[in-house]
Design a protein around this motif. Structure first.
Motif, short mmCIF file in Angstrom:
data_model
loop_
_atom_site.label_atom_id
_atom_site.label_comp_id
_atom_site.label_asym_id
_atom_site.label_seq_id
_atom_site.Cartn_x
_atom_site.Cartn_y
_atom_site.Cartn_z
N MET A 1 0.50 -1.31 -0.17
CA MET A 1 0.08 0.10 -0.18
C MET A 1 0.82 1.35 -0.12
N VAL A 2 1.67 1.33 0.66
CA VAL A 2 2.59 2.78 1.36
C VAL A 2 3.34 2.71 -0.31
N ILE A 3 4.26 1.76 -0.70
CA ILE A 3 4.62 1.61 -2.40
C ILE A 3 3.86 2.16 -3.50
N ASP A 4 2.48 1.72 -3.56
CA ASP A 4 1.39 2.35 -4.40
C ASP A 4 1.59 3.52 -4.75
N MET A 5 1.54 3.98 -3.06
CA MET A 5 0.95 6.06 -2.25
C MET A 5 2.31 6.07 -3.09
N ASN A 6 3.19 6.10 -3.56
CA ASN A 6 4.87 5.80 -4.41
C ASN A 6 5.14 7.03 -3.00
N ILE A 7 5.03 6.93 -1.40
CA ILE A 7 5.78 7.02 -0.30
C ILE A 7 7.13 6.96 -0.43
N LYS A 8 7.84 7.19 -0.45
CA LYS A 8 9.93 7.11 -0.29
C LYS A 8 10.42 7.41 1.22
N PHE A 63 -1.13 1.62 20.83
CA PHE A 63 -1.59 1.52 19.15
C PHE A 63 -1.77 -0.01 18.40
N ALA A 64 0.02 -0.01 18.26
CA ALA A 64 0.07 -1.53 17.40
C ALA A 64 -0.23 -2.79 17.89
N ASP A 65 -0.63 -2.85 19.88
CA ASP A 65 -1.34 -3.83 20.19
C ASP A 65 -3.23 -3.69 20.03
N ALA A 66 -3.36 -2.30 19.81
CA ALA A 66 -4.86 -2.70 19.69
C ALA A 66 -5.64 -3.14 18.24
N LEU A 67 -4.33 -2.38 17.25
CA LEU A 67 -3.81 -2.59 15.43
C LEU A 67 -3.78 -4.04 15.36
N SER A 71 -6.92 -6.02 14.30
CA SER A 71 -6.58 -6.99 12.01
C SER A 71 -7.20 -8.68 12.60
N SER A 72 -6.52 -9.03 13.80
CA SER A 72 -7.18 -10.48 14.34
C SER A 72 -8.70 -10.73 13.92
N MET A 73 -9.66 -9.97 14.23
CA MET A 73 -10.80 -10.26 13.87
C MET A 73 -11.21 -9.48 12.65
N ILE A 74 -10.72 -9.32 11.59
CA ILE A 74 -10.99 -8.81 10.79
C ILE A 74 -11.39 -10.30 9.24
N GLN A 75 -12.29 -10.44 9.47
CA GLN A 75 -13.09 -11.25 8.58
C GLN A 75 -12.68 -11.39 6.93
N HIS A 76 -11.85 -11.33 6.06
CA HIS A 76 -12.24 -10.47 4.94
C HIS A 76 -12.33 -11.76 3.41
N ASN A 80 -5.89 -11.80 -0.64
CA ASN A 80 -4.98 -10.59 -0.71
C ASN A 80 -5.40 -8.94 -0.23
N TYR A 81 -6.29 -9.16 0.31
CA TYR A 81 -7.03 -7.35 0.41
C TYR A 81 -8.22 -7.35 1.56
N ILE A 82 -7.42 -6.03 2.09
CA ILE A 82 -8.04 -6.13 2.79
C ILE A 82 -8.11 -4.36 3.33
N ASP A 83 -9.54 -3.97 3.65
CA ASP A 83 -9.89 -2.30 3.94
C ASP A 83 -8.97 -1.64 4.49
N PRO A 84 -8.25 -0.36 3.96
CA PRO A 84 -8.13 0.25 4.80
C PRO A 84 -8.98 0.39 6.04
#
Length: 113
Positions: A1-8, A63-67, A71-76, A80-84
């Protein structure tokens, strides 16, 4: 995602000293499970003009612990892709937004038996 956003330029905050030192080439590993991960991260690092790694112990990174919990609760359906996830940082804690009075004038617990 970061690469697709052209972040350097990128700051990577990681809880694992082991991974940081292996990616930076200061430590080496022979563990096959970790080795493929380290090679993948090194390949991704080449796509940035500047990348910095910062170690923050998990106990200090709520913050990382909350994320991680989210992420462990999201079923998609598409693995290969999870909504931001949009993160909004509030200037007050959530308990500051409590409701003082119910619309019907009764306390919130009046119908709990």
């Amino acid at each position: 995602m970061v690469i697709d956003m052209n972040i350097k330029e990128l700051l990577v905050i990681e809880e694992s000293d082991l991974l940081i030192y292996q990616v930076q080439g200061e430590w080496s590993t022979k563990n096959v499970k970790i080795l493929s991960y380290v090679h993948c991260v090194k390949a991704l690092c080449k796509k940035f003009t500047k990348i910095e790694f910062k170690h923050v112990p998990r106990i200090q990174n709520t913050f990382a612990d909350a994320l991680a919990t989210l992420s462990s609760m999201i079923q998609h359906p598409d693995k290969n892709y999870i909504d931001p996830i949009e993160v909004v940082i509030k200037d007050k804690y959530s308990y500051c937004f409590h409701v003082n009075e119910e619309a019907d004038g009764k306390p919130w617990y009046h119908n709990i038996k």
